[in-house]
Design an enzyme around this catalytic site. Structure first.
Site, PDB file in Angstrom:
ATOM      1  N   GLU A   1     -19.615  -5.216  10.177  1.00  0.00           N
ATOM      2  CA  GLU A   1     -20.554  -4.341  10.969  1.00  0.00           C
ATOM      3  C   GLU A   1     -21.561  -5.057  11.661  1.00  0.00           C
ATOM      4  OE1 GLU A   1     -19.415  -3.457   8.082  1.00  0.00           O
ATOM      5  OE2 GLU A   1     -18.467  -1.464   8.406  1.00  0.00           O
TER       6      GLU A   1
ATOM      7  N   LYS B   1       0.861  -1.075   0.107  1.00  0.00           N
ATOM      8  CA  LYS B   1      -0.044   0.017  -0.041  1.00  0.00           C
ATOM      9  C   LYS B   1       0.925   1.177   0.029  1.00  0.00           C
ATOM     10  CE  LYS B   1      -4.569   1.018   2.139  1.00  0.00           C
ATOM     11  NZ  LYS B   1      -5.760   0.709   3.010  1.00  0.00           N
TER      12      LYS B   1
ATOM     13  N   ARG C   1     -25.425  -1.524   7.279  1.00  0.00           N
ATOM     14  CA  ARG C   1     -25.049  -3.260   7.092  1.00  0.00           C
ATOM     15  C   ARG C   1     -25.393  -3.864   8.395  1.00  0.00           C
ATOM     16  NH1 ARG C   1     -20.424  -4.623   3.942  1.00  0.00           N
ATOM     17  NH2 ARG C   1     -21.147  -4.020   1.668  1.00  0.00           N
TER      18      ARG C   1
HETATM   19  C1  LIG Z   1     -19.120  -1.828   4.707  1.00  0.00           C
HETATM   20  C2  LIG Z   1     -17.884  -0.577   4.998  1.00  0.00           C
HETATM   21  N1  LIG Z   1     -17.185  -0.589   6.049  1.00  0.00           N
HETATM   22  C3  LIG Z   1     -15.935   0.084   6.084  1.00  0.00           C
HETATM   23  C4  LIG Z   1     -15.612   0.733   5.073  1.00  0.00           C
HETATM   24  C5  LIG Z   1     -14.490   1.754   5.247  1.00  0.00           C
HETATM   25  N2  LIG Z   1     -13.316   1.366   4.191  1.00  0.00           N
HETATM   26  C6  LIG Z   1     -13.019   1.615   3.193  1.00  0.00           C
HETATM   27  S1  LIG Z   1     -11.734   1.140   2.445  1.00  0.00           S
HETATM   28  C7  LIG Z   1     -11.520   0.055   3.794  1.00  0.00           C
HETATM   29  C8  LIG Z   1     -10.098  -0.778   4.150  1.00  0.00           C
HETATM   30  C9  LIG Z   1     -10.264  -1.669   2.814  1.00  0.00           C
HETATM   31  O1  LIG Z   1      -9.092  -2.635   2.836  1.00  0.00           O
HETATM   32  P1  LIG Z   1      -8.685  -3.388   1.704  1.00  0.00           P
HETATM   33  O2  LIG Z   1      -9.935  -4.119   1.009  1.00  0.00           O
HETATM   34  O3  LIG Z   1      -7.671  -4.386   2.135  1.00  0.00           O
HETATM   35  O4  LIG Z   1      -8.390  -2.440   0.725  1.00  0.00           O
HETATM   36  P2  LIG Z   1      -6.842  -1.628   0.632  1.00  0.00           P
HETATM   37  O5  LIG Z   1      -7.146  -0.024   1.128  1.00  0.00           O
HETATM   38  O6  LIG Z   1      -5.864  -2.501   1.628  1.00  0.00           O
HETATM   39  O7  LIG Z   1      -6.425  -1.440  -0.763  1.00  0.00           O
HETATM   40  C10 LIG Z   1     -12.480   0.253   4.945  1.00  0.00           C
HETATM   41  C11 LIG Z   1     -12.721  -0.440   6.073  1.00  0.00           C
HETATM   42  C12 LIG Z   1     -16.604   0.498   3.656  1.00  0.00           C
HETATM   43  N3  LIG Z   1     -16.080   1.013   2.717  1.00  0.00           N
HETATM   44  N4  LIG Z   1     -17.586  -0.263   3.653  1.00  0.00           N
HETATM   45 MG   LIG Z   2      -5.617  -4.291   2.114  1.00  0.00          MG
END
Ligand SMILES: Cc1ncc(C[n+]2csc(CCOP(=O)(O)OP(=O)(O)O)c2C)c(N)n1
Ligand SMILES: [Mg+2]
Ligand SMILES: CC(=O)[C@@H](O)[C@H](O)COP(=O)(O)O
Length: 627
Positions: free
Chosen positions: A365, A280, A393
């Site tokens: 959630e 990242k 959710r």
């Molecule tokens: C239902 C929901 N909960 C929380 C979020 C907030 N959120 C956005 S990106 C993320 C982390 C995603 O991690 P990953 O899938 O590993 O993607 P990366 O950013 O590491 O590429 C979160 C918790 C969301 N978008 N949707």
């Molecule tokens: Mg990730």
């Protein structure tokens, strides 16, 4: 610049490896420069530059469907599908969205924003392709964080028994927003670094090198043995057991490995998962060093990586975080829960001070709500800090597992109202409509950051299901030194007394109400201004008094009109048999509000003091000459 020659994804197919490496460098430089000016999800996008180039090199968008889970990492996809010229408008009103948007491009085949939906959507499209006798591929690009979301696991379970052309690209960078959590994350880490796998692999290679002049055939056989050994010792046994062909783990920044693996995936039939290891923030040291901060960042200085933020009062989020830490110092039973967003919800300090009473459940959630119910049953006072939009959710869990049993759980609902640049999928404008009809629930929203402190304290004393909702805003800079105290439950607060009009305002809409009142006072009108404070229970005594006054009543809320505070008040008056009241509600109309600066959005929907004043003037009796 190669980047500027790309107006369609087929262009990248014509580039050779050297050109693609050059393109990757150009895209990184472009992303850093553009996002430093607009803000956005820089870290996630820097991590998928090579992956996205490889995907568009091997597959044919839009025939092959690419679904970007959460979608915050789709900037490179947007660049490669001809939208690089629009990046100066990224996340601006009427500009490029920070998430996939079907109206923007045929290459955005499914809209995302909430996590963990990509596999379900891709599986649906894969089944549709099969039933339509089409041979295209459906590809879900999902992060290791999003893979912790329940719906993703439901989809894996369903897909594993299918024979459709579904490809899941697991983009594993060990990060959610913060460090990823949970058993699945630990499993992925083992697959990345398992000593068995790397030892066995080294042993085989050592032996092979010992045997002189091995023919290429033997080496290929040996490679297959090595790969099959991998499945014995490490592999993606979890995914294999779920019916997927597992390929990986591969280096997500090595274009050759990526393309050869994706070509292999393209040839295979049935559900398949490619495990890609990325970093990242790759290529920008400040983002590599601080992936949490650069997950989603405002404008920043490229040289230093420092955010460019104006001096402002503490945010509601910060006041929540500080207050819950203060309350927990005395109340040992307070436990806090986040769904993968400790920083965003202000729980970082609490997690450091009280790690044993802090739970990060991953992007889960639904689980978080019922976990809270279980903790409460065990005598704790759980506080689930969650964005309004993401609590959607957990609706059934709030109703079925908390309110039905009248269990004392506190929901600290952040980002309540328009959030601005994240747009439709993130505005917190529906929670009153999906919560206030649930029996046993109490819902409150403060007028400022000091009242938030008292509301949190009140919620802890209430011993029932309580929602305290607050906006993605900085406070008003009010004094916060007074002792925490309980608020009178279900009571509004008079801010001003008047005779000609009553305005009931919720949360940050109070400042708009005060502005409207001061504009009307120049026209000799006197205005009752009320800080609503509670959405449930309603302050029936004050509502009766306002009705008895006989003056028009307006309600202002940054929430959808259908089901919000105004609806609740209308319902009350109807039930109380009050007729012929002049009532006007101001709020979010029945449509999705796009992304952009919050004040711009408020103006677009008529939620400014000037617009409201003009409109209600027609409501009011003529008083002075210059109305
Ligand atoms: C239902 C929901 N909960 C929380 C979020 C907030 N959120 C956005 S990106 C993320 C982390 C995603 O991690 P990953 O899938 O590993 O993607 P990366 O950013 O590491 O590429 C979160 C918790 C969301 N978008 N949707
Ligand atoms: Mg990730
Ligand atoms: C993509 C996603 O869902 C989160 O990163 C979200 O954008 C965070 O929003 P805030 O910037 O309000 O914390």
């Amino acid at each position: 610049m190669l980047l500027q020659t790309i107006n369609h994804p087929t262009t990248v197919k014509e580039f050779n490896l050297e050109q693609k490496i050059q393109l990757a460098n150009e895209i990184r430089t472009f992303l850093i420069e553009e996002v430093s000016k607009t803000g956005g999800h820089l870290g996630p996008n820097l991590g998928v530059v090579e992956l996205t180039i490889a995907l568009h090199s091997v597959f044919n968008s839009p025939e092959d469907k690419m679904i970007w889970d959460v979608g915050h990492q789709s900037y490179v996809h947007k660049i490669l599908t001809g939208r690089w010229k629009q990046f100066s408008t990224l996340r601006c009103y009427k500009g490029l969205s920070g998430f996939p948007k079907c109206k923007e491009s045929e290459h955005d085949v499914f809209e995302t924003g909430h996590s963990s939906t990509s596999i379900s959507a891709a599986l649906g499209m894969a089944y549709a392709a099969k039933l339509n006798n089409e041979s295209n591929h459906s590809i879900a690009i999902i992060g290791d964080g999003a893979m912790t979301g329940g719906i993703a696991l439901e989809a894996l379970n369903h897909a594993g028994q299918s024979d459709v052309n579904l490809i899941v690209i697991l983009n594993d960078n060990e990060m959610s927003i913060a460090q990823n959590v949970g058993a699945l994350s630990n499993y992925l880490t083992r697959m990345r670094t398992d000593p068995n796998y790397s030892r066995v692999k080294d042993d085989i290679e050592f032996i092979l090198k010992k045997i002189p002049a091995i023919g290429s055939k033997m080496l290929k056989t040996a490679e297959r043995i090595k790969d099959s050994l991998k499945y014995l010792f490490v592999s993606g046994m979890l995914f294999e057991e779920l019916g997927f062909t597992y390929l990986g783990p591969i280096d997500g920044h090595n274009l050759e490995d990526l393309e050869s693996t994706l070509q292999q995936a393209k040839r295979k039939k049935g559900p398949l998962l490619v495990h890609v290891i990325t970093k990242k923030g790759k290529g920008y040291p400040p983002a590599e060093k601080n992936p949490d901060l650069f997950h989603g960042i405002g404008k920043f200085d490229i040289e230093t990586g420092q955010s460019i933020k104006k001096q402002a009062p503490p945010s509601y989020t910060k006041v929540f975080g500080d207050t819950i830490v203060a309350i927990a110092a005395d109340e040992q039973k307070i436990a806090c829960i986040t769904a993968a967003m400790p920083t965003g919800t202000g729980l970082t300090d609490f997690s450091k001070k009280y790690p044993e009473r802090f739970f990060d459940v991953g992007i889960a959630e639904q689980h978080a709500v019922t976990l809270a119910a279980g903790l409460a049953k065990g005598g704790f006072i759980p506080v689930f800090a969650v964005y309004s939009t993401f609590l959607q959710r957990g609706y059934d869990q709030v109703l079925h597992d908390v309110c039905l049993q009248n269990i004392p759980v506190i929901f600290a609902v952040d980002r309540a109202g328009l959030v601005g640049q994240d747009g439709e999928t993130h505005h917190g404008v529906f929670d009153l409509a999906y919560l206030r009809h649930i029996p046993n629930i109490t819902i409150m929203m403060p007028k400022d950051e000091n009242e938030l402190r008292h509301m949190l304290y009140t919620a802890v004393q209430l011993k029932g299901p309580v929602v305290v909702r607050y906006p993605r805003l900085n406070g008003n800079g009010v004094d916060m030194s007074e002792e925490l105290a309980c608020l009178p439950i279900g009571r509004m607060e008079y801010i001003n007394r008047g005779q000609d009009l009553s305005i009931i305002a919720l949360g940050p809409m109070l400042s708009i109400a005060q502005d409207v009142a001061s504009r009307l006072e120049t026209r000799d009108f006197t205005v009752n201004i009320l800080n609503a404070r509670f959405v449930k229970p309603l302050d029936e005594e004050t509502l009766d008094a306002l009705a008895n006054l006989g003056a028009p009543i307006i309600i202002i809320e940054e929430h959808v009109l259908q089901g919000g505070l105004g609806s609740a008040i209308l319902e009350y008056y109807e039930q109380a048999g009050r007729r012929n009241l002049k009532i006007k509600r101001y709020g979010i109309p029945d449509k999705f509000i796009e992304h952009g600066d919050r004040l711009e959005l408020l103006s677009q929907i008529g939620l400014t003091a000037e617009q409201i004043t003009e409109e209600i003037s027609q409501f009011l009796p003529l008083k002075t000459q210059h109305v």
